[in-house]
Design a protein around this motif. Structure first.
Motif, PDB file in Angstrom:
ATOM      1  N   ARG A   2     -11.161 -10.844   4.705  1.00  0.00           N
ATOM      2  CA  ARG A   2     -10.940 -11.734   5.845  1.00  0.00           C
ATOM      3  C   ARG A   2      -9.537 -12.315   5.705  1.00  0.00           C
ATOM      4  O   ARG A   2      -9.206 -12.891   4.670  1.00  0.00           O
ATOM      5  CB  ARG A   2     -12.012 -12.823   5.851  1.00  0.00           C
ATOM      6  CG  ARG A   2     -13.403 -12.231   6.093  1.00  0.00           C
ATOM      7  CD  ARG A   2     -14.488 -13.182   5.675  1.00  0.00           C
ATOM      8  NE  ARG A   2     -14.581 -14.347   6.532  1.00  0.00           N
ATOM      9  CZ  ARG A   2     -15.169 -14.387   7.724  1.00  0.00           C
ATOM     10  NH1 ARG A   2     -15.708 -13.289   8.230  1.00  0.00           N
ATOM     11  NH2 ARG A   2     -15.227 -15.494   8.421  1.00  0.00           N
ATOM     12  N   GLU A  26     -11.527  -6.626   7.428  1.00  0.00           N
ATOM     13  CA  GLU A  26     -12.807  -6.742   8.119  1.00  0.00           C
ATOM     14  C   GLU A  26     -12.637  -7.653   9.324  1.00  0.00           C
ATOM     15  O   GLU A  26     -13.186  -7.399  10.393  1.00  0.00           O
ATOM     16  CB  GLU A  26     -13.690  -7.421   7.080  1.00  0.00           C
ATOM     17  CG  GLU A  26     -15.128  -7.503   7.199  1.00  0.00           C
ATOM     18  CD  GLU A  26     -15.576  -8.310   5.962  1.00  0.00           C
ATOM     19  OE1 GLU A  26     -16.098  -9.406   6.171  1.00  0.00           O
ATOM     20  OE2 GLU A  26     -15.346  -7.841   4.807  1.00  0.00           O
ATOM     21  N   LYS A  27     -11.789  -8.675   9.134  1.00  0.00           N
ATOM     22  CA  LYS A  27     -11.677  -9.687  10.191  1.00  0.00           C
ATOM     23  C   LYS A  27     -10.301 -10.334  10.068  1.00  0.00           C
ATOM     24  O   LYS A  27      -9.837 -10.625   8.968  1.00  0.00           O
ATOM     25  CB  LYS A  27     -12.770 -10.741   9.956  1.00  0.00           C
ATOM     26  CG  LYS A  27     -12.648 -11.995  10.765  1.00  0.00           C
ATOM     27  CD  LYS A  27     -13.413 -11.878  12.067  1.00  0.00           C
ATOM     28  CE  LYS A  27     -13.162 -13.053  12.968  1.00  0.00           C
ATOM     29  NZ  LYS A  27     -13.695 -12.860  14.317  1.00  0.00           N
ATOM     30  N   GLU A  42      -8.941 -13.005  16.055  1.00  0.00           N
ATOM     31  CA  GLU A  42      -9.515 -14.197  16.676  1.00  0.00           C
ATOM     32  C   GLU A  42      -8.484 -15.316  16.581  1.00  0.00           C
ATOM     33  O   GLU A  42      -8.130 -15.757  15.484  1.00  0.00           O
ATOM     34  CB  GLU A  42     -10.802 -14.589  15.945  1.00  0.00           C
ATOM     35  CG  GLU A  42     -11.492 -15.772  16.591  1.00  0.00           C
ATOM     36  CD  GLU A  42     -12.811 -16.126  15.895  1.00  0.00           C
ATOM     37  OE1 GLU A  42     -13.488 -15.218  15.333  1.00  0.00           O
ATOM     38  OE2 GLU A  42     -13.130 -17.335  15.891  1.00  0.00           O
ATOM     39  N   GLN A  61     -13.979 -20.590   6.558  1.00  0.00           N
ATOM     40  CA  GLN A  61     -14.187 -19.216   7.032  1.00  0.00           C
ATOM     41  C   GLN A  61     -14.135 -18.200   5.894  1.00  0.00           C
ATOM     42  O   GLN A  61     -14.135 -17.001   6.145  1.00  0.00           O
ATOM     43  CB  GLN A  61     -13.131 -18.863   8.085  1.00  0.00           C
ATOM     44  CG  GLN A  61     -13.280 -19.608   9.393  1.00  0.00           C
ATOM     45  CD  GLN A  61     -14.547 -19.223  10.136  1.00  0.00           C
ATOM     46  OE1 GLN A  61     -15.070 -18.118   9.969  1.00  0.00           O
ATOM     47  NE2 GLN A  61     -15.073 -20.136  10.936  1.00  0.00           N
TER      48      GLN A  61
END
Ligand code: AMP
Ligand code: GLY
Length: 424
Positions: A2, A26-27, A42, A61
């Motif tokens: 992440r 992944e993110k 995001e 997060q």
């Protein structure tokens, strides 16, 4: 993994565009991001300067790696804060960021460690600076000591211009405390080059070179901007010069920083002048260049994540040598009419969807925002239209064809990006 990317310009879009292609990612979060970044990451409404909020967000997060785009949070200590909290971060501590955050610190450092640079004097008292200008040689260069969003440097052609710069920086305080002290240095002649090294403090890896176009108008005329376009590689940066840059700039800088007790983990950007006496450093930055990142990163043929990760972990030595495409990349910055002076925002941008289908090209967003499912302008530099191809001429032609298809009220771009390399 992440990842959190801090920033919201074209440079951050280019970083995220590459990170999104790296295996193991992944993110991606981006704070604050922009209208184009939102399609890959995001976007979270935290300003790049809000170090506390960024640290809280990254913790909550469970972010594995934070990558810092702009210099201001680094100078303000985002690196220190994340490392104290045992959070992995790509970007130096505030001690290392001083090399960009204080021109006086950087000049003293270069003098101490014999890094080639322009001769200079530092001033804390405007009256003494004004006196000095009476007998200086012109052109001369006046620089605010602290961060001034890239606007704190005046190349003064005459005594009148130089005195006006001292008045504005030191007395009118147009950049606030950044102008408490200044550097006045000799004006160097030659061609500018942007050189980058990723480092973990001990080991470094040089990235391909790039050349920026700082002036607002064609023919390198008019006020300085953040950069109106770039290309990579820079043809004048021969293998001999790469060796020179390693030996007389990057190696002694990293050794000097270590001697000062500073382990610099991140990217070190040397803005250089190629003079008849060799390379000289104009300034150091502690971040990727913008728009240089938009032409260097698309040429990276191996994944970006391991490069950033190994630097942040202090394990650059173990990294497989990154691979670079031999193709030439060019970025044409589309700005808002009036930039770098006053400009309007909120203009609807058309033509982005079809531009996205273009092969070997990408439109990086800088000053854009999403509004009612449409993309509107929100800053001075709006887009970085980037194309790459077997040679610079072809890449340039394709970038301009693509830029012509993107429309918004007041769109402005220079039509001569790449001229130096193409006229050789
Ligand atoms: P800097 O923010 O220090 O990179 O300066 C911005 C721009 O000013 C550079 O990209 C150069 O075009 C110019 N500049 C800075 N220092 C000098 C110098 N000593 N001689 C000539 N030009 C300079
Ligand atoms: N393009 C120059 C800079 O990023 O400072």
């Amino acid at each position: 993994m992440r990842i959190l990317v801090v920033g919201g310009g074209g440079r951050e879009h280019a970083l995220i565009w590459q990170l999104a292609r790296s295996p193991g990612v992944e993110k991606i979060f981006c704070a604050p991001g922009n209208g184009g970044i939102a399609s890959l990451a995001e976007c979270v409404p935290i300003g790049a300067a809000d170090v506390n909020a960024l640290l809280n967000f990254a913790r909550k997060q469970q972010v594995d790696l934070t990558v810092v785009g702009p210099e201001a949070p680094l100078v303000d200590g985002i690196g220190d804060r994340f490392r104290e909290a045992n959070m992995l971060i790509f970007g130096p501590d505030s001690s290392g960021a001083r090399i960009e955050g204080s021109k006086i610190w950087a000049k003293r450092f270069m003098e101490k460690y014999n890094i080639p640079s322009a001769a200079y004097k530092e001033f804390r008292d405007p009256r003494i600076a004004l006196d000095y200008l009476e007998q200086a040689n012109y052109p001369t260069v006046v620089k605010a000591d602290g961060l001034a969003s890239g606007k704190g440097v005046v190349v003064a052609e005459s005594q009148t211009d130089a005195k006006r710069a001292v008045q504005e920086i030191m007395m009118d305080k147009v950049f606030g405390r950044a102008g408490d002290s200044i550097v006045i240095e000799d004006c160097l002649q030659g061609e500018e080059l942007s050189l980058f090294a990723i480092t973990d403090g001990d080991t470094f890896i040089m990235l391909p070179s790039a050349q920026d176009h700082k002036a607002a108008y064609e023919g390198d005329w008019g006020p300085n901007t953040g950069g109106m376009g770039a290309y990579s590689p820079a043809g004048i940066f021969t293998p001999e010069l790469v060796k020179e840059a390693e030996d007389i700039i990057f190696m002694p800088v990293l050794n000097g920083l270590l001697q000062e007790g500073i382990r610099f983990q991140g990217v070190l950007f040397a803005g250089c002048m190629l003079t008849t006496a060799g390379l000289k450093v104009l300034e150091f930055n502690v971040r990727f260049g913008d728009p240089e990142a938009q032409v260097i990163l698309p040429r990276l043929a191996s994944p970006l994540l391991p490069l950033l990760l190994h630097a942040a972990r202090g394990e650059l030595r173990d990294l497989e040598t990154p691979r670079w495409s031999p193709e030439a990349a060019i970025c044409v910055v589309m700005a808002s009419g009036g930039y770098p002076g006053n400009f309007e925002t909120g203009k609807l941008i058309l033509g982005l969807d079809s531009a996205e289908t273009e092969k070997k090209a990408v439109v990086f967003h800088a000053g854009t925002a999403q509004k009612d499912n449409q993309i509107v302008t929100s800053g001075g530099r709006v887009l970085g239209v980037t194309a790459w191809d077997a040679d610079l001429k072809t890449a340039q032609k394709r970038a301009y064809l693509l830029a012509e298809t993107i429309k918004y009220e007041g769109a402005y771009f220079r039509r001569d990006i790449g001229h130096r390399a193409l006229s050789r």
